[in-house]
Design a protein around this motif. Sequence first.
Motif, mmCIF file in Angstrom:
data_model
loop_
_atom_site.group_PDB
_atom_site.id
_atom_site.type_symbol
_atom_site.label_atom_id
_atom_site.label_comp_id
_atom_site.label_asym_id
_atom_site.label_seq_id
_atom_site.Cartn_x
_atom_site.Cartn_y
_atom_site.Cartn_z
ATOM 1 N N HIS A 1 -4.354 4.090 4.508
ATOM 2 C CA HIS A 1 -3.522 5.298 4.499
ATOM 3 C C HIS A 1 -2.116 4.954 4.017
ATOM 4 O O HIS A 1 -1.783 3.796 3.812
ATOM 5 C CB HIS A 1 -3.480 5.950 5.886
ATOM 6 C CG HIS A 1 -2.939 5.066 6.975
ATOM 7 N ND1 HIS A 1 -3.672 4.066 7.563
ATOM 8 C CD2 HIS A 1 -1.727 5.013 7.561
ATOM 9 C CE1 HIS A 1 -2.947 3.465 8.479
ATOM 10 N NE2 HIS A 1 -1.746 4.000 8.494
ATOM 11 N N GLU B 1 -3.987 4.055 14.641
ATOM 12 C CA GLU B 1 -2.693 4.735 14.669
ATOM 13 C C GLU B 1 -2.888 6.240 14.864
ATOM 14 O O GLU B 1 -3.391 6.928 13.972
ATOM 15 C CB GLU B 1 -1.942 4.496 13.360
ATOM 16 C CG GLU B 1 -1.747 3.028 13.025
ATOM 17 C CD GLU B 1 -0.984 2.839 11.710
ATOM 18 O OE1 GLU B 1 -0.518 3.830 11.127
ATOM 19 O OE2 GLU B 1 -0.871 1.678 11.284
ATOM 20 N N HIS C 1 -1.396 0.865 3.497
ATOM 21 C CA HIS C 1 -1.883 -0.242 4.320
ATOM 22 C C HIS C 1 -3.163 0.140 5.053
ATOM 23 O O HIS C 1 -3.500 1.306 5.186
ATOM 24 C CB HIS C 1 -0.827 -0.636 5.362
ATOM 25 C CG HIS C 1 -0.411 0.501 6.254
ATOM 26 N ND1 HIS C 1 0.350 1.550 5.816
ATOM 27 C CD2 HIS C 1 -0.666 0.757 7.565
ATOM 28 C CE1 HIS C 1 0.568 2.400 6.803
ATOM 29 N NE2 HIS C 1 -0.053 1.953 7.885
HETATM 30 FE FE LIG Z 1 0.042 3.339 9.418
#
Ligand SMILES: [Fe+2]
Length: 317
Positions: free
Chosen positions: A229, A199, A193
């Motif tokens: 990633h 993140e 995604h």
């Molecule tokens: Fe992620």
Amino acid sequence: MRLLQRRRRLPHRATARDPELLITTECGKMLVPPGEIVVIPQGFRFAVDLPDGPSRGYVSEIFGAHFQLPDLGPIGANGLASARDFLSPTAWYEQAHRPGYVIVQKYGGELFTATQDFSPFNVVAWHGNYVPYKYDLSKFCPFNTVLFDHADPSVNTVLTAPTDKPGVALLDFVIFPPRWLVAENTFRPPYYHRNCMSEFMGLIYGVYEAKADGFLPGGASLHSCMTPHGPDTKTYEATISKLGGPEANTPTRLSGTLAFMFESALIPRVCRWALESPSRDLDYYQCWIGLKSHFSHGKDGSDGPATTSSDDKDGEK
Ligand SMILES: [Fe+2]
Ligand SMILES: O=C(O)Cc1cc(O)ccc1O
């Protein structure tokens, strides 16, 4: 507000004495063993002592909002982190003369020092709810799919610091604790995604489900906004090789692991210290080298269908 987290030693086992942090605040003291988090609201004086020697952990500092429990929505009354498991200290104070006591304070992004002749920990009693607190992450009650598909990780939010925009977090503190994986006909590890949130992930102990190698306890990864990633090649191939077999649909328990994510709608700037650190993993991208498509369309050189329709999916869903 500060969020402080300890990591467990490797391998994950009870040592004679797990290293604890002793955190003294104006509201009192907290002993914090590995696997617990601490939140210190803005403005509080605090000191961190290491009675068991050197220690490592993760800290996040946020401005403009406070952490709160996430709304439970359809979960209803019980689940995730419960208010009753957040512990605040009992008042404690010292009143001895303390010449040369140095206070370090952050203001406008810079650190300042001030010297005084008394301890800042001189509050004899307190009441109210603007106070430091700690939480044992093993008390977290995880929720997830019980049939198919992979939930958004926000389902595992311990604490959230909201923005003015509903559903958009200044910072979500999310954990990936030990739990059962039961989804059927599903690629169970995190999906590939890229998304509008940034993140930052850390590993407290064990192995993270998306990274078979290279992501070690005490380490950290940052996938900034819209950076693609997902699982490393080893995890992907191991998962794909089981699809279609009985193992893929058998409940399995993820044990002995605790990873976490600081997920933010803001884009973090990486400081020079981190960029120049000898511990920076310049080969991180290699974890995806060798990823192959396992889709059957197009193997003969033809393109797959340009669009998917509901007819392409299993009738059951
Ligand atoms: Fe992620
Ligand atoms: O990127 C990650 O590993 C964190 C993550 C986990 C997951 O289960 C789904 C989405 C996601 O971003």
